[in-house]
Every structure is written in structure tokens, then in C-alpha cells.
Design a protein around this motif. Structure first.
Motif, PDB file in Angstrom:
ATOM      1  N   LEU A 124       2.791 -17.198   2.494  1.00 38.02           N
ATOM      2  CA  LEU A 124       1.840 -16.843   1.434  1.00 38.02           C
ATOM      3  C   LEU A 124       0.489 -16.425   1.994  1.00 38.02           C
ATOM      4  O   LEU A 124      -0.173 -15.542   1.443  1.00 38.02           O
ATOM      5  CB  LEU A 124       1.689 -18.028   0.464  1.00 38.02           C
ATOM      6  N   ALA A 141       0.916 -12.990   3.120  1.00 36.44           N
ATOM      7  CA  ALA A 141       0.931 -12.077   1.981  1.00 36.44           C
ATOM      8  C   ALA A 141      -0.487 -11.782   1.502  1.00 36.44           C
ATOM      9  O   ALA A 141      -0.800 -10.651   1.115  1.00 36.44           O
ATOM     10  CB  ALA A 141       1.765 -12.675   0.849  1.00 36.44           C
ATOM     11  N   GLU A 142      -1.352 -12.781   1.523  1.00 36.66           N
ATOM     12  CA  GLU A 142      -2.747 -12.550   1.135  1.00 36.66           C
ATOM     13  C   GLU A 142      -3.437 -11.582   2.084  1.00 36.66           C
ATOM     14  O   GLU A 142      -4.187 -10.696   1.652  1.00 36.66           O
ATOM     15  CB  GLU A 142      -3.490 -13.885   1.093  1.00 36.66           C
ATOM     16  N   ALA A 170      -2.186  -8.144   1.323  1.00 33.96           N
ATOM     17  CA  ALA A 170      -2.776  -7.597   0.105  1.00 33.96           C
ATOM     18  C   ALA A 170      -4.179  -7.063   0.370  1.00 33.96           C
ATOM     19  O   ALA A 170      -4.576  -6.035  -0.188  1.00 33.96           O
ATOM     20  CB  ALA A 170      -2.806  -8.669  -0.983  1.00 33.96           C
ATOM     21  N   ALA A 174       6.613 -14.594  -4.758  1.00 33.46           N
ATOM     22  CA  ALA A 174       5.158 -14.669  -4.638  1.00 33.46           C
ATOM     23  C   ALA A 174       4.637 -13.654  -3.620  1.00 33.46           C
ATOM     24  O   ALA A 174       3.584 -13.031  -3.826  1.00 33.46           O
ATOM     25  CB  ALA A 174       4.741 -16.085  -4.236  1.00 33.46           C
ATOM     26  N   GLU A 227       4.803 -10.176  -5.345  1.00 29.98           N
ATOM     27  CA  GLU A 227       3.819 -10.026  -6.408  1.00 29.98           C
ATOM     28  C   GLU A 227       2.407  -9.951  -5.853  1.00 29.98           C
ATOM     29  O   GLU A 227       1.562  -9.214  -6.375  1.00 29.98           O
ATOM     30  CB  GLU A 227       3.943 -11.187  -7.394  1.00 29.98           C
ATOM     31  N   THR A 228       2.122 -10.709  -4.810  1.00 26.01           N
ATOM     32  CA  THR A 228       0.781 -10.712  -4.227  1.00 26.01           C
ATOM     33  C   THR A 228       0.421  -9.354  -3.647  1.00 26.01           C
ATOM     34  O   THR A 228      -0.741  -8.917  -3.714  1.00 26.01           O
ATOM     35  CB  THR A 228       0.677 -11.790  -3.135  1.00 26.01           C
ATOM     36  N   THR A 229       1.397  -8.668  -3.090  1.00 21.87           N
ATOM     37  CA  THR A 229       1.129  -7.386  -2.415  1.00 21.87           C
ATOM     38  C   THR A 229       1.425  -6.176  -3.282  1.00 21.87           C
ATOM     39  O   THR A 229       1.300  -5.035  -2.807  1.00 21.87           O
ATOM     40  CB  THR A 229       1.971  -7.299  -1.126  1.00 21.87           C
TER      41      THR A 229
END
Length: 331
Positions: A212, A215-216, A219, A259, A262-264
């Protein structure tokens, strides 16, 4: 417009004058087989006086030399600039090679095959028709490796994917490190033009970077990630007396994969069999292309053969002009 590829050739222009000015003169007396002090007795004095080169011949030879230098400088005609738009996508495939990929819960050609074999059977045709796209390949397990950097060489990507083996990068799964490696390899500003397709059948069990968190970071840089969870929901396992039904995908962390997508700004797909996996690749094939910076091409036409031909023709005419009087004097 006309340009010269090798303009330094014009520095040779004064070479004939330098040779005339500084080179030692050729002594006819030293070269003759028989030296005669009084040539007039042989009737050669008049011939030597008439053998002086006329002025026009000197200018003609210098003109031929100039034409030869122009040819050596390689004149070229540059056409009008032509813009070549390049459309395509930067697709990076991150493939899980952990030990769980050897579970044989996919069917191919009427026989049970492991997950990696089924993945290759669908991914290879997907790669083959991605003409105009740059493709990259990351293999990950306990460690993540860049097997192929972004390249237009689809044949190499296809070959190295076919050569990938289960357990090559370790038995555990480092999803976060695979995403981090894709970000690390992206040049400044390149991540916004790239798409990462992450294929895994498990959960993150190794690596230094949590999925995660990765992923942040993705993004923030604009890297879009499409995640694919592969593995069947049911599988018959033969027992001593009777077979039993198990869920071979119980370790699949769908929540984290959703997750990440969706985050990216990507999507999560679930591939329970080869048909679903093939359908997913068909959906991925409909991604919007990324318009790259246009390349500018200027057609170049070589012109060197014109001055070269003129110089050779002038030299031939000059030689013939010198030989004709001698041929006429022959009895």
C-alpha cells in the motif's frame, strides 16, 4: 537548404599552392636518361618553349580541384521538416514467480497446468501484437528483478517471459518491492506515461516496501497499476479414499490488490481460469494510448556525385587536351 556534412574538407583548398610554393622542383636533368647541355642541336628547344601550360589550363585544373573538394565535403539537400507522431503505451508486466505459482489449477489443451504456464499461454500473444508499445518485464518472488527494461523489442520480452521459471526469484512474494522497482526504473516524468500490470496469486510475504505504501508512491508519480489475482476458487484434491474440494486461492490478498489498483487509478481483475485471464488481457488491450513527444525528421538527399562527376569530366577533358597535340605530331 544545402549543407555540408564534412565542411573541414575546404581547408585543403590551398594545398596545390603550398605544393607549388614549398615542394622542391623536379629537375629534368636528374630524371633524364641522357643529359645534353645544348638542346638546340636536337631541335628540342622550340618544343620546350611551346610546352608551357597556357593560363586557361591552370584555371581549369584549379576549378577541377575545387569541384573535388566540394564533393569531399559531402553536400546534402535538407528537405522540409516532417513531424512523425509516435503513439503507444509503456507497459510493464510484473509476474509473480513464487512457489505457489506451481499449483496446477488451470486447464490448457485438456490437461491441468500450473498457473505460470497458463499465464504464459495468454501473455505471449498479448505481447506479440503490441506493435508501437514499449514493453518491460519484472520478475518477482522474494526479490524483484528487472528482466527486460522498457523496449520496443517484443521478441526479447516474449522469449524471456517464456524462459521464466517458478522459484527463480525465491519462494515468497514481494509485491511492494516489485512496484517500487518499477518506480525506481522510471525516468523523471516517465512514470505518468507508464502502466504496470501486476500478476500474482498470493499476498505480500517478503520485501522491504509494503504494497500500500508502494501504491501511494506510485499514485504520486502518476504510475497506473492494474492488478490481476490468478488462481481457481475450487480444486479437486484426490485423497486416500475420496477426493475433496479445496480453495487453492485462499492465500490471495484480494483486498490489498484492489486497494493498490484503486489508489493508482487502475482496476483489479480476478482470473479464475484461462478464459477469464484471456478476457482480462483483452480488456487491458483497450487502454488509451499515450501520445509521446513528436519526432522531427528531415529527409536528406546526397549531392556529392554531381561535383565529383564534373571534376572527373573536367580532368578527362584536360588530359585529352594535352594528349591531342602529341598524337598529331606522331608520323
Amino acid at each position: 537548404m544545402i549543407q555540408f556534412a564534412w565542411p573541414w574538407a575546404f581547408f585543403l583548398l590551398p594545398l596545390p599552392y603550398l605544393a607549388y610554393r614549398f615542394a622542391p622542383p623536379a629537375l629534368a636533368a636528374e630524371e633524364a636518361a641522357l643529359w645534353v647541355p645544348q638542346l638546340e642541336h636536337f631541335g628540342l628547344a622550340r618544343h620546350q618553349q611551346g610546352n608551357r601550360r597556357p593560363r586557361w589550363a591552370l584555371f581549369w585544373a584549379l576549378f577541377c580541384w575545387l569541384l573535388l573538394l566540394v564533393a569531399c565535403a559531402r553536400p546534402q539537400w535538407l528537405g522540409e521538416p516532417v513531424e512523425l507522431p509516435v503513439s503507444g503505451r509503456d507497459l510493464i508486466m510484473a509476474v509473480d514467480l513464487s512457489g505457489s505459482m506451481q499449483v496446477e489449477d488451470f486447464e490448457l489443451g485438456g490437461r491441468q497446468v500450473d498457473r505460470l504456464t497458463a499465464l504464459k499461454s495468454v501473455a505471449v500473444p498479448f505481447i506479440e501484437h503490441r506493435v508501437g508499445d514499449r514493453l518491460g518485464l519484472i520478475l518477482f518472488g522474494e526479490q524483484a528483478y528487472v528482466q527486460v527494461p522498457l523496449s520496443f523489442d517484443r521478441a526479447t520480452v516474449r522469449q524471456l517471459l517464456n524462459e521464466a521459471a517458478i522459484g527463480l526469484a525465491g519462494d515468497r512474494t514481494a509485491i511492494g518491492d516489485a512496484i517500487g522497482l518499477a518506480l525506481k526504473r522510471a525516468e523523471e516524468g516517465e512514470a505518468r506515461r507508464q502502466v504496470l500490470i501486476l500478476l500474482t496469486d498470493g499476498a505480500n510475504t517478503a520485501g522491504a516496501l509494503p504494497p500500500l505504501k508502494a501504491a501511494e508512491l506510485a499514485a504520486r508519480k502518476g504510475l497506473k497499476i492494474y492488478t490481476i489475482g490468478i488462481g481457481a476458487d475450487e480444486m479437486e484434491v484426490p485423497g486416500f479414499f475420496f477426493s475433496r474440494t479445496v480453495n487453492p486461492s485462499s492465500d490471495l490478498d484480494e483486498k490489498s490488490l484492489k486497494a493498490i489498483a484503486e489508489t493508482t487509478g487502475g482496476r483489479y481483475f480476478r482470473a479464475r481460469d484461462r478464459a477469464e485471464l484471456k478476457k482480462i488481457y483483452g480488456l487491458l488491450d483497450q487502454l488509451e494510448p499515450v501520445e509521446r513527444q513528436q519526432d522531427v525528421y528531415r529527409p536528406v538527399t546526397a549531392l556529392f556525385f554531381w561535383p565529383l562527376g564534373a571534376a572527373l569530366l573536367g580532368a578527362v577533358l584536360l588530359i585529352l587536351r594535352e594528349l591531342l597535340p602529341a598524337l598529331r605530331r606522331k608520323p
